[in-house]
Each structure stands twice: as structure tokens, then as C-alpha cells.
Design an enzyme around this catalytic site. Structure first.
Site, PDB file in Angstrom:
ATOM      1  N   ASP A  48     -24.629  21.154  -4.908  1.00 45.03           N
ATOM      2  CA  ASP A  48     -25.343  20.627  -5.787  1.00 45.03           C
ATOM      3  C   ASP A  48     -24.372  19.712  -6.396  1.00 45.03           C
ATOM      4  OD1 ASP A  48     -27.984  20.050  -6.685  1.00 45.03           O
ATOM      5  OD2 ASP A  48     -27.014  20.435  -8.579  1.00 45.03           O
ATOM      6  N   ASP A  55     -38.383  52.729 -22.742  1.00 46.61           N
ATOM      7  CA  ASP A  55     -37.079  53.387 -22.952  1.00 46.61           C
ATOM      8  C   ASP A  55     -36.908  54.249 -24.138  1.00 46.61           C
ATOM      9  OD1 ASP A  55     -34.203  54.019 -23.067  1.00 46.61           O
ATOM     10  OD2 ASP A  55     -33.609  51.860 -22.448  1.00 46.61           O
ATOM     11  N   GLY A 107     -40.412  55.961 -24.467  1.00 47.82           N
ATOM     12  CA  GLY A 107     -40.802  57.136 -23.873  1.00 47.82           C
ATOM     13  C   GLY A 107     -39.545  57.669 -22.987  1.00 47.82           C
ATOM     14  N   ASP A 108     -39.572  58.636 -22.268  1.00 51.15           N
ATOM     15  CA  ASP A 108     -38.640  59.041 -21.464  1.00 51.15           C
ATOM     16  C   ASP A 108     -38.924  59.049 -19.877  1.00 51.15           C
ATOM     17  OD1 ASP A 108     -36.954  60.901 -19.908  1.00 51.15           O
ATOM     18  OD2 ASP A 108     -36.708  62.345 -21.529  1.00 51.15           O
ATOM     19  N   PHE A 109     -38.488  58.287 -19.267  1.00 51.13           N
ATOM     20  CA  PHE A 109     -38.911  58.205 -17.868  1.00 51.13           C
ATOM     21  C   PHE A 109     -38.678  59.309 -16.975  1.00 51.13           C
ATOM     22  CE2 PHE A 109     -34.600  55.460 -17.561  1.00 51.13           C
ATOM     23  CZ  PHE A 109     -34.085  56.512 -16.920  1.00 51.13           C
TER      24      PHE A 109
HETATM   25  O1  LIG Z   1     -20.845   9.109  -5.802  1.00 54.22           O
HETATM   26  C1  LIG Z   1     -21.774   9.625  -5.122  1.00 54.22           C
HETATM   27  N1  LIG Z   1     -22.155  10.755  -5.963  1.00 54.22           N
HETATM   28  C2  LIG Z   1     -23.383  11.474  -5.379  1.00 54.22           C
HETATM   29  C3  LIG Z   1     -23.668  11.154  -4.049  1.00 54.22           C
HETATM   30  C4  LIG Z   1     -24.807  11.949  -3.672  1.00 54.22           C
HETATM   31  O2  LIG Z   1     -25.503  12.403  -4.505  1.00 54.22           O
HETATM   32  C5  LIG Z   1     -26.472  13.301  -4.051  1.00 54.22           C
HETATM   33  C6  LIG Z   1     -26.696  14.537  -5.167  1.00 54.22           C
HETATM   34  O3  LIG Z   1     -28.000  15.244  -5.172  1.00 54.22           O
HETATM   35  P1  LIG Z   1     -27.915  16.602  -4.646  1.00 54.22           P
HETATM   36  O4  LIG Z   1     -26.794  17.386  -4.878  1.00 54.22           O
HETATM   37  O5  LIG Z   1     -28.993  17.212  -5.504  1.00 54.22           O
HETATM   38  O6  LIG Z   1     -28.311  16.785  -3.395  1.00 54.22           O
HETATM   39  P2  LIG Z   1     -29.218  15.872  -2.377  1.00 54.22           P
HETATM   40  O7  LIG Z   1     -28.827  14.534  -1.840  1.00 54.22           O
HETATM   41  O8  LIG Z   1     -30.734  15.982  -3.101  1.00 54.22           O
HETATM   42  O9  LIG Z   1     -29.561  16.907  -1.087  1.00 54.22           O
HETATM   43  P3  LIG Z   1     -29.663  18.379  -1.046  1.00 54.22           P
HETATM   44  O10 LIG Z   1     -30.720  18.825  -0.019  1.00 54.22           O
HETATM   45  O11 LIG Z   1     -28.453  19.061  -0.846  1.00 54.22           O
HETATM   46  O12 LIG Z   1     -30.553  18.807  -2.398  1.00 54.22           O
HETATM   47  C7  LIG Z   1     -25.895  13.902  -2.794  1.00 54.22           C
HETATM   48  O13 LIG Z   1     -26.541  13.469  -1.646  1.00 54.22           O
HETATM   49  C8  LIG Z   1     -24.372  13.442  -2.915  1.00 54.22           C
HETATM   50  O14 LIG Z   1     -23.944  13.049  -1.579  1.00 54.22           O
HETATM   51  C9  LIG Z   1     -23.178  10.113  -3.219  1.00 54.22           C
HETATM   52  O15 LIG Z   1     -23.559  10.010  -2.283  1.00 54.22           O
HETATM   53  N2  LIG Z   1     -22.041   9.577  -3.676  1.00 54.22           N
END
Ligand SMILES: O=c1[nH]cc([C@@H]2O[C@H](COP(=O)(O)OP(=O)(O)OP(=O)(O)O)[C@@H](O)[C@H]2O)c(=O)[nH]1
Length: 613
Positions: free
Chosen positions: A88, A476, A502-504
Site C-alpha cells: 500500500d 475479570d 467474576g472468576d473464570f
Molecule cells: O508516483 C507514483 N505514485 C503512486 C503510484 C501508484 O499509486 C497506487 C497507490 O495505491 P494503492 O497502494 O492503494 O494500490 P492500488 O493501485 O489501489 O492497488 P492494490 O490492488 O494493491 O490496492 C499504486 O498503484 C501505485 O503504483 C504510481 O503509479 N506512481
């Protein structure tokens, strides 16, 4: 090319990328990884405010994305993949977390905020190792994050809108793609470029090397921190063929630093010598107690509180303020700096983020009281470890000078100050892993839960935050419940949690769909464990659940080290122990629970969920 040895070792594994991001797919396939793409259905809606840092949010989201895919594939296939990778990417600016813009106006608001300033891009990554055991699923999560600092030039309105109309910002964190047109907005970048694009390849490779072949202690200083580990490190990934748990395969090797003596002796196929097996590891072990004691002492003297309130401070200032010798204080401060707890600059000593988060006496995730319990309670018991091992009994008389049967009660519940210290210790310890535990399984199907021995409610409140439809009862001892009010949070989740004294072991258990035993079973000898499980089994309706929160030992019982040491502590203090998943499986089955599943959360507690048959 360089990475081929890693990828070759992963060839016989089913690797799944839990991401729809074309950029992540491209980065990993260019690196030679073979994988299947299964986009995650996890809704990215975790409450940002409940995370201490932006990267904690990104790591948790990455973990949830990967776990959702691992579980779904297991249910569908009855065979989970071997490894699921989730990621993410977020942008953090002045306390704000920016994700993908929802529309052009949102993109405008993000990009105009970023204009002319430096921001951080964090990508959280979760590597979930899956194994199926008797139809159950064992998930082991490793997480990390990478930060890259990016500075934008001052953007004119014209440039901004032209960029937005290009359509590029909409599926990108922070509203820009550094790899394409968005690159024109960037004045400077500090850190991994791939991390901004969506996947920190370099850190990922280091993590793989660490997971599959942790470096020997004596090799560590020689490793360059900023480079991908040498090819031979990757090449030493264990072959998984024929290597079940505990047989030294790739999975068997993760989390256990290879004991240097063993490895060298095998490699050399000859008598070990001081040259082939240097004593470094033994010397480090000898120093272990000094490290603990230095930490205990610094906490006891509340050095971290002092430096938070008045730091940075010089040695002389600290010594004067705590009324201690300058020589001794200086040495203790330097050891704390050496341990990564303090920063030492010309201006004096100050807390590192690690100390700020965990070592202040009143922090949200404070482990200060836990440390004090170790200093005052566990330390004397450990002094008699040899007697405990020899005699197989708890050394209360020797350690505390009393012969009381129930020393736990004696020590913590007779004196209010001690009781509060104990409750604070448990609160901090539970809170650190609470979110990992609460989200390890999808518990949204349960409407009522009862946390037996749930103390201050640290886990209950987190469950309530994660599952707004869930009511949680803490059951607890009356003396615990009377002071639990001090730990009540201010948010709406407080209304979902109630307390029943309470005491379990003796009293009728409150009715619930889901029973929870968080760090309870490891406190009791086997006969008491059976007694408690049998009481829960009688109260739990068919289809109801039992959630255990404990540190899981691996099947060979030689790792992970923190769980082993915890188990030793439980033996010394209570003649009790930690267990492996198969041991829990047997225990739970004996009491009418089936469908036993475990998630190794990667935090300080793992989670096991079972269903009442
Ligand atoms: O410079 C860049 N910055 C970010 C990105 C792209 O942005 C997305 C970030 O979103 P996320 O982490 O939620 O991922 P998703 O695309 O939603 O895919 P998931 O299925 O893994 O949740 C990410 O795609 C980065 O690559 C970019 O391209 N350039």
C-alpha cells in the site's frame, strides 16, 4: 539478472501478488519474480486517526490486503498459495495521509498542497507465508515499510490543471505518477524511486534474504546497509523440497538466526576452530543480562520521561536532575545511545522514536510498567532458573522470601499500587498488538464477545473499534474491574464494552458468540488449562468461536526466540508454558473446537481462532 538466484529459489512456490496495481506487477516481473495476480478485495477504509504513524497505516492496509487474498484462496482452493505479497502506497504531508484522489477536484486539492513542498511517500509491504495444516491455515506475516522524500516545484495553476486533465493522477497515491508525466513536477527525490512508484524493490529483496536466510551475527557489520545483499546470500535460500517445518527448508529457516557454531561446523566438515567459529555470538549472549538491566535502570530512573520533558540534556544536567553520579549517568546514557534508545548530539541526549513510543511512563503504547514488572518480579525468579529447572517448581520462597502458593495474587492484587502497575503493564503490552490481533481474522460475523481475564479492556476496545456491531464483555476479578475505569477511552467504542466481575474458574461465564482468552492459557499449568477450556466449551454454543491470543512456538519448538523466552518465563513464574499451533489444535479439539486457524501477526502476540463444533 542479479536477482535470478532469489527468483529461482521461489520458482517452486506459489507466489501471489495481492495487487491490481500495474506498476507493482511491472516492477516485480522485471525483477524476475514469477507470480499470479489476485487483486485484493480488502476495502481500504481503516481509520487513519487510530494509527500512531502514517507508515503504520500503510503497513496495516498492506497486511489486510494480503491476508484477505490468502484466506479467500484457501477457502476457494483448500490450498493457500505459499506466499502472498500485499502493498500500500500513501503520501504523507504535514500530518495528512493522501491516498488515490477520488476525482479531479480531489486531485487538485492534493497536488496544490504538495506544490513547492517536500513530502514523504510510504509504501507498506506485507509478505504472508501460508501453510495448510489439517485443513487449517497458518499465516505468518512479515511487514516493513520504506520512506522516500520527494520535493515538488512550485506548480502554476495552468500546469496543475493540464496535468489533472491528462487523467494520470486518478489511480496514483497523492495524485501523481513520478514514472510518467508526474516526473515533471518533481524537483528532488531522496530514497528509493521504486518505492514512490508503488513497490520498494530493494527493501523487499533485503527482507526476503532476512526471512529465508538471516545473516550470521558476525557478518552483520560488514554488510553495506544501502545495498541489496550479495548474491550468495540470496543463493543460500533453503530449498523447500522435502523440507517440512523444522527440517531446515526455506520456511524452517525464517526467523531463526542460524547458530554460527552449527553452520560453520557443517560447512567446514571439519573440527570447528576459533577462526571458523568466532566467539562473537557467545559474547553477545553473555551480555544479554547487562542490556536488560541497563534498560530496566534507565526506565526506573525515568530518564526517558526527563528527556521528553527537558531534553536534549547534557550528562551533567541529567545527573543533577536525577541526583546521580556524573560518571555513572554518562555511561548509562551512552549505553542507551548504543542500544538505539537515545540520540547523542552536541546538544546533548534525546529520545529516539523507539524510546518515545514505548519507554515513556505515560505513553499510549508504554511498556514502562511492563519493564518495571520484569525488573521487580521476573528478575528475582530468573536468578533461580537453575533451581526451577532442577526441581520443576516455582521458586517463590527463594525469589520473594515467601512460601505463598498464589504468589501472583500476593504480589499484584493485595497492594493497590502494585495492582495498577500490573494492569498498566498488561495494558501497554496488549495495546501494542491489539490491532494486529483484532484484524487477524474477520470477526464481523460475531455480535457478542466475552474477553475472559480481559483486564483493562485494551483488546476489547480495539475489537469494538474494528467491529462497530460487536458488544464485548470483560470478565475479570472484581479487584481488577474496580480499577479498569482508569483505562476507558473517550471514543464511541467505550459504549460497546461492559465489565462483569467474576472468576473464570468458579463463576458462570457470561453468554457470548465469541470467547477470548488473551495471554491467559500461558499463565496456567496444564490441569488448569483443561479446566478452563472445558468450562468455555460448555458455555459456547455450536458455531460459536474461541479466539486465543498467545505467542506461537514453531512446531520444532526452537523458534521464534521471543516466544521461547516467554515460555521460559512462564515456566519460571507459574510452571506454565507457550505452545505450538499443533499443541493448541490438540487442546482445542479435545474440548470440542474444530476449524483451528492461526495467524502469526508479526507483532508480539499471535492469534488462533477455533469454532465450537
Ligand atoms: O508516483 C507514483 N505514485 C503512486 C503510484 C501508484 O499509486 C497506487 C497507490 O495505491 P494503492 O497502494 O492503494 O494500490 P492500488 O493501485 O489501489 O492497488 P492494490 O490492488 O494493491 O490496492 C499504486 O498503484 C501505485 O503504483 C504510481 O503509479 N506512481
Amino acid at each position: 539478472m542479479v536477482l535470478y538466484p532469489v527468483m529461482r529459489k521461489l520458482l517452486d512456490k506459489r507466489v501471489v501478488l495481492a495487487s491490481a496495481s500495474p506498476r507493482r506487477q511491472e516492477i516485480l516481473s522485471h525483477a524476475g519474480l514469477r507470480f499470479t495476480v489476485v487483486p485484493s478485495k480488502f476495502k481500504e477504509n481503516l481509520s487513519k486517526a487510530s494509527f500512531p504513524t502514517p507508515y503504520a497505516y500503510a503497513m496495516e492496509t498492506a497486511k489486510q490486503k494480503a491476508l484477505e487474498v490468502a484466506r479467500r484462496m484457501h477457502q476457494k482452493d483448500l490450498r493457500a498459495p505459499d506466499i502472498v505479497i500485499g502493498a500500500d502506497t500513501i503520501v504523507a504531508l504535514e500530518g495528512l495521509i493522501l491516498e488515490k484522489p477520488v476525482d479531479k477536484t480531489d486531485a487538485y486539492s492534493m497536488l496544490s498542497r504538495l506544490s513547492g513542498k517536500e513530502h514523504s511517500v510510504f509504501t507498506g509491504v506485507a509478505i504472508v507465508q501460508c501453510s495448510s495444516q489439517g485443513g487449517g491455515l497458518d499465516l505468518d506475516v512479515s511487514e516493513f515499510y520504506e520512506e522516500t522524500r520527494v520535493r515538488f516545484s512550485q506548480l502554476s495553476e495552468e500546469l496543475l490543471w493540464e496535468y489533472i486533465h491528462s487523467g494520470e493522477p486518478l489511480d496514483k497515491a497523492g495524485g501523481y505518477g513520478i514514472q510518467a508525466l508526474g516526473g515533471m513536477l518533481v524537483e528532488a527525490i531522496h530514497g528509493d524511486f521504486h518505492n514512490v512508484v508503488g513497490f520498494p524493490l530493494n527493501r523487499f529483496c533485503k527482507k526476503l534474504a532476512e526471512l529465508y536466510h538471516p545473516p550470521r551475527p558476525e557478518d552483520r557489520p560488514r554488510e553495506k546497509q544501502d545495498s541489496i545483499p550479495a548474491v550468495d546470500t540470496f543463493d543460500r535460500l533453503g530449498d523447500s523440497k522435502g523440507a517440512g517445518p523444522g527440517q531446515g527448508g526455506a520456511r524452517g529457516d525464517r526467523r531463526r538466526p542460524q547458530a554460527p557454531g552449527r553452520e560453520h561446523a557443517k560447512d567446514a566438515d571439519s573440527k570447528p576452530s576459533v577462526e571458523s567459529v568466532p566467539p562473537t555470538a557467545v559474547l553477545e549472549l553473555i551480555d544479554g543480562y547487562k542490556v536488560s538491566k541497563a534498560l530496566f535502570t534507565a526506565c526506573k530512573m525515568k530518564l526517558f520521561d526527563l528527556l521528553r520533558d527537558e531534553g536534549p540534556l547534557s550528562t551533567a544536567d541529567v545527573a543533577r536532575k536525577i541526583g546521580a553520579s556524573e560518571g555513572g549517568t554518562g555511561q548509562l546514557l551512552d549505553v542507551c545511545a548504543g542500544l538505539g534508545l537515545l540520540d547523542k548530539t552536541e546538544g546533548g541526549y534525546s529520545n529516539t522514536p523507539l524510546a518515545t513510543l514505548y519507554l515513556l511512563s505515560d505513553g499510549e503504547y508504554s511498556l514502562h510498567s511492563l519493564i518495571m514488572i520484569h525488573e521487580e518480579f521476573s528478575w528475582p525468579f530468573f536468578s533461580y532458573l537453575d533451581f526451577a529447572v532442577r526441581e520443576g517448581t516455582v521458586q517463590t520462597q527463594r525469589a520473594l522470601g515467601t512460601a505463598g502458593e498464589d504468589h501472583y495474587q500476593e504480589c499484584f492484587y493485595k497492594n493497590r499500587e502494585k495492582k495498577l502497575q500490573f494492569m498498566r503493564a498488561m495494558h501497554g503490552h496488549t495495546k501494542v498488538a491489539a490491532r494486529h490481533v483484532a484484524t487477524a481474522f474477520d470477526l464481523s460475523g460475531f455480535t457478542s464477545a466475552c474477553d475472559l481475564g480481559g483486564s483493562t479492556g485494551a483488546l476489547a476496545y480495539e475489537l469494538a473499534r474494528q467491529y462497530p456491531g460487536l458488544k464485548v464483555t470483560i470478565f475479570d476479578l472484581p479487584e481488577v474491574i474496580e480499577d479498569a475505569v482508569f483505562f476507558k477511552p473517550h471514543g464511541p467504542e467505550a459504549g460497546q464494552v461492559s465489565f462483569v466481575p467474576g472468576d473464570f474458574f468458579r463463576d458462570t461465564l457470561p453468554e457470548a458468540d465469541l470467547y477470548i482468552l488473551s495471554k491467559i492459557l500461558h499463565n496456567w499449568p496444564d490441569d488448569k488449562v483443561h479446566q478452563l477450556l472445558s468450562r468455555i466449551s460448555r458455555s459456547c454454543k455450536p458455531g460459536g468461536g474461541l479466539l486465543l491470543v498467545e505467542m506461537l512456538l514453531d512446531e520444532d519448538k526452537c523458534r521464534p526466540l521471543p516466544a521461547l523466552l516467554k515460555s521460559l518465563t512462564m515456566m519460571v513464574l507459574f510452571q506454565a508454558r507457550e505452545r505450538s499451533l499443533s499443541e493448541y489444535h490438540i487442546l482445542l479439539q479435545a474440548h470440542g473446537f474444530t476449524d483451528v486457524r492461526a495467524v502469526r501477526t508479526g507483532s508480539i502476540a499471535d492469534a488462533v481462532l477455533a469454532t465450537r463444533a
